[in-house]
Motif scaffolding. Structure first.
Motif, short mmCIF file in Angstrom:
data_model
loop_
_atom_site.label_atom_id
_atom_site.label_comp_id
_atom_site.label_asym_id
_atom_site.label_seq_id
_atom_site.Cartn_x
_atom_site.Cartn_y
_atom_site.Cartn_z
N PRO A 29 -10.02 65.36 23.89
CA PRO A 29 -11.26 64.54 23.67
C PRO A 29 -11.93 64.31 25.14
N THR A 30 -13.11 64.11 25.30
CA THR A 30 -13.64 63.70 26.64
C THR A 30 -14.66 62.66 25.99
N PRO A 31 -14.44 61.57 26.87
CA PRO A 31 -15.16 60.26 26.73
C PRO A 31 -16.60 60.51 26.69
N ASP A 32 -17.40 59.44 26.06
CA ASP A 32 -18.60 59.53 26.34
C ASP A 32 -19.25 59.50 27.76
N ALA A 33 -19.85 60.57 28.32
CA ALA A 33 -20.25 60.76 29.49
C ALA A 33 -20.77 59.48 30.39
N HIS A 34 -21.88 59.01 29.85
CA HIS A 34 -22.79 57.91 30.31
C HIS A 34 -22.20 56.68 30.36
N ARG A 35 -21.47 56.49 29.30
CA ARG A 35 -20.54 55.16 29.03
C ARG A 35 -19.46 54.91 30.31
N ALA A 39 -7.65 51.61 35.67
CA ALA A 39 -7.44 51.50 34.09
C ALA A 39 -7.68 52.75 33.35
N HIS A 40 -8.50 53.84 34.26
CA HIS A 40 -8.92 55.02 33.30
C HIS A 40 -7.93 56.13 33.71
N PHE A 41 -6.87 55.96 34.59
CA PHE A 41 -6.11 57.05 35.15
C PHE A 41 -4.59 56.81 34.48
N ASN A 95 -19.48 64.79 43.92
CA ASN A 95 -19.10 65.21 42.77
C ASN A 95 -17.77 64.50 42.47
N GLU A 96 -17.33 63.94 41.56
CA GLU A 96 -16.10 63.43 41.13
C GLU A 96 -15.85 64.28 39.97
N VAL A 97 -14.80 64.97 39.82
CA VAL A 97 -14.38 65.82 38.76
C VAL A 97 -13.20 65.49 38.19
N LEU A 98 -13.31 64.98 36.69
CA LEU A 98 -12.49 64.31 36.17
C LEU A 98 -11.92 64.97 34.96
N ILE A 99 -10.56 65.35 34.75
CA ILE A 99 -9.95 66.07 33.65
C ILE A 99 -9.19 65.08 32.99
N PHE A 100 -9.35 64.99 31.70
CA PHE A 100 -8.73 63.81 30.77
C PHE A 100 -7.51 64.56 29.99
N ASP A 101 -6.89 63.81 29.57
CA ASP A 101 -5.38 64.24 28.72
C ASP A 101 -5.89 63.79 27.23
N ALA A 102 -4.78 64.19 26.21
CA ALA A 102 -5.32 63.91 24.91
C ALA A 102 -5.52 62.36 24.78
N ASP A 103 -4.96 61.56 25.48
CA ASP A 103 -5.05 60.01 25.28
C ASP A 103 -6.56 59.40 25.74
N GLN A 118 -7.05 59.53 29.09
CA GLN A 118 -7.21 59.06 30.28
C GLN A 118 -7.33 60.17 31.43
N VAL A 119 -7.66 59.87 32.64
CA VAL A 119 -7.84 60.87 33.50
C VAL A 119 -6.26 61.19 34.14
N ARG A 120 -6.28 62.63 33.95
CA ARG A 120 -4.83 63.33 34.19
C ARG A 120 -4.85 64.09 35.82
N GLU A 121 -6.19 64.28 36.12
CA GLU A 121 -6.57 65.09 37.28
C GLU A 121 -7.92 64.67 37.63
#
Length: 125
Positions: free
Chosen positions: A2-8, A27-29, A98-106, A108-111
């Protein structure tokens, strides 16, 4: 994944940064996050620009904020990919970042990767 709502997500992110609320950003990591940034290399030279784990990320951001009491970000745009968000923003110096954020299945930002124009991270700045 999943990818969170980008603007939110970007709104929460920039609000936390502008409040200098490191815990709200963290809290997002994920606890085992990997974060890279040329600024980390300057603030904590021993990292070589690679920060591993939430506690180390907290130390990096807390240390960086101590030297940047005027830190302020303005989101220019947000880009969404699969499990990835890119937050394009302007910092207090007027530099585009640019902040590049990669999310895990939960969700949260994994990278994460802070990316800058080469002139913005030159040793003279």
């Amino acid at each position: 994944m999943p990818t969170p709502d980008a603007h939110r997500f970007a709104d929460d992110w920039v609000r936390a940064w502008n409040a200098h609320d490191v815990e709200a950003v963290l809290a997002h990591f994920h606890d085992d996050v990997l974060f890279t940034s040329p600024v980390a290399a300057r603030v904590l030279p021993e990292t070589g620009g690679v920060v591993r784990g939430k506690d180390a990320l907290r130390r990096y951001w807390t240390t960086a904020l101590q030297g940047l009491p005027d830190l302020h970000f303005e989101v220019v745009d947000v880009y969404r990919g699969e499990s990835t968000l890119v937050i394009h923003y302007r910092n207090q110096r007027g530099d585009l970042v640019n902040e590049v954020l990669i999310f895990d299945a939960d969700g949260q930002v994994r990278e994460g990767h802070g990316t800058y124009c080469p002139s913005a991270v030159s040793p003279s700045r």
